[in-house]
Design an enzyme around this catalytic site. Structure first.
Site, PDB file in Angstrom:
ATOM      1  N   THR A   1       0.854  -1.187   0.000  1.00  0.00           N
ATOM      2  CA  THR A   1       0.000   0.000   0.000  1.00  0.00           C
ATOM      3  C   THR A   1       0.889   1.235   0.000  1.00  0.00           C
ATOM      4  O   THR A   1       1.822   1.343   0.800  1.00  0.00           O
ATOM      5  CB  THR A   1      -0.936   0.019   1.219  1.00  0.00           C
ATOM      6  OG1 THR A   1      -0.186  -0.192   2.421  1.00  0.00           O
ATOM      7  CG2 THR A   1      -1.989  -1.064   1.104  1.00  0.00           C
TER       8      THR A   1
ATOM      9  N   LYS B   1       5.021  -8.914   2.651  1.00  0.00           N
ATOM     10  CA  LYS B   1       3.608  -8.610   2.876  1.00  0.00           C
ATOM     11  C   LYS B   1       2.780  -9.548   1.997  1.00  0.00           C
ATOM     12  O   LYS B   1       2.263  -9.166   0.945  1.00  0.00           O
ATOM     13  CB  LYS B   1       3.333  -7.141   2.546  1.00  0.00           C
ATOM     14  CG  LYS B   1       2.208  -6.535   3.354  1.00  0.00           C
ATOM     15  CD  LYS B   1       2.233  -5.025   3.272  1.00  0.00           C
ATOM     16  CE  LYS B   1       1.221  -4.430   4.235  1.00  0.00           C
ATOM     17  NZ  LYS B   1       1.256  -2.942   4.200  1.00  0.00           N
TER      18      LYS B   1
ATOM     19  N   GLU C   1       5.705  -6.194  16.316  1.00  0.00           N
ATOM     20  CA  GLU C   1       5.158  -5.056  15.587  1.00  0.00           C
ATOM     21  C   GLU C   1       3.844  -4.657  16.236  1.00  0.00           C
ATOM     22  O   GLU C   1       3.525  -5.131  17.338  1.00  0.00           O
ATOM     23  CB  GLU C   1       4.931  -5.430  14.111  1.00  0.00           C
ATOM     24  CG  GLU C   1       4.031  -6.649  13.921  1.00  0.00           C
ATOM     25  CD  GLU C   1       4.066  -7.200  12.495  1.00  0.00           C
ATOM     26  OE1 GLU C   1       4.892  -6.746  11.676  1.00  0.00           O
ATOM     27  OE2 GLU C   1       3.261  -8.108  12.212  1.00  0.00           O
TER      28      GLU C   1
END
Length: 268
Positions: free
Chosen positions: A28, A140, A173
């Site tokens: 993204t 990802k 994370e």
């Protein structure tokens, strides 16, 4: 917008491998004033994912041309590039005749992100933990079920985001971002060789700290190490840099380093 073999198609088949198995990857990208931000870093990461997942190469000239065309219509927004191995029959075999399917979609910039950047973020400590998966760590990929379950937990608790640990209790994370902290003049961030996503903004922060001569370490540590930090912040490509002002009931001040990064990256 979807295409295969340089031809735009109208729809994605139910036999698409990403739909069936999460077989693919995505990124993204923030768009500012009609330009995709840090596009070269996003492309580098997608190339690593394509190699790791053994996807067929895509037409990057076409992808970039369509990306730039979409970006021109946005002053402040985002674009998602999604890759699927393509259509396939029943079974896990990745040996397909077709090419990788490329999807581009746009979205508005999240309205609450500016407040998070300015005022900081209060994080939960997630009970849901990430599995250890060195084969897929860093990239990802399209299977985000762990993140779906983590987000469900956060919504039940009433938090925007939270710190996520792995099965061994190491900080990895947040549900949507990478995490950093400062202690005694050194910048720390979790080691992501076993789980987690190596974000584009994480890479940019590491590049800046190297330029500034700030010692940086990637580490496996328990949550108590973050509680003892002098400054904590989180990063992703859309949010940029956001200070962390609390993890559960442990509070932090918004530090000078977070603000310096924001200023350098054009957030303030």
């Amino acid at each position: 917008m979807y295409w295969r073999n340089n031809v735009v198609i109208e729809q994605v088949s139910v036999t698409d491998r990403s739909f069936q198995y999460g077989d693919g990857c995505f990124t993204t990208i923030r768009v500012e004033q009609g330009q995709p931000v840090f596009w070269s870093l996003h492309k580098q990461r997608m190339l690593r994912a394509i190699e790791r997942l053994k996807l067929k190469p895509i037409d990057w000239q076409l992808t970039e041309r369509q990306l730039m065309k979409l970006a021109q219509s946005y002053q402040h927004g985002g674009i998602k590039i999604h890759l699927s191995r393509g259509e396939g029959g029943r079974g896990y075999s990745p040996d397909l005749e077709g090419d990788t399917l490329v999807t581009l979609s746009t979205f508005a910039y999240p309205s609450h992100y500016q407040a998070l950047q300015l005022q900081g973020v209060s994080l939960a400590l997630c009970e849901t933990r990430l599995g250890l998966n060195p084969l897929l760590s860093g990239i990802k990929h399209n299977n985000r079920l762990e993140q779906v379950l983590i987000k469900h937990e956060l919504e039940q608790k009433g938090y925007v985001d939270g710190v996520v640990l792995d099965l061994n209790g190491h900080v990895i994370e947040t549900s949507m971002a990478n995490v950093f902290w400062l202690k005694d003049g050194t910048l720390y961030t979790p080691n992501l060789s076993q789980s987690g996503v190596e974000g584009v903004m994480r890479q940019r922060v590491l590049e800046l700290t190297e330029q500034w001569g700030i010692p940086t370490k990637t580490v496996y540590v328990p949550i108590e190490t973050l509680f003892d930090a002098e400054e904590v912040f989180m990063t992703n490509s859309i949010l940029g840099v956001a200070p962390v002002v609390a993890i559960t009931d442990i509070c932090f001040n918004i530090g000078d380093f977070s603000r310096r990064l924001q200023e350098t990256l054009g957030q303030c």
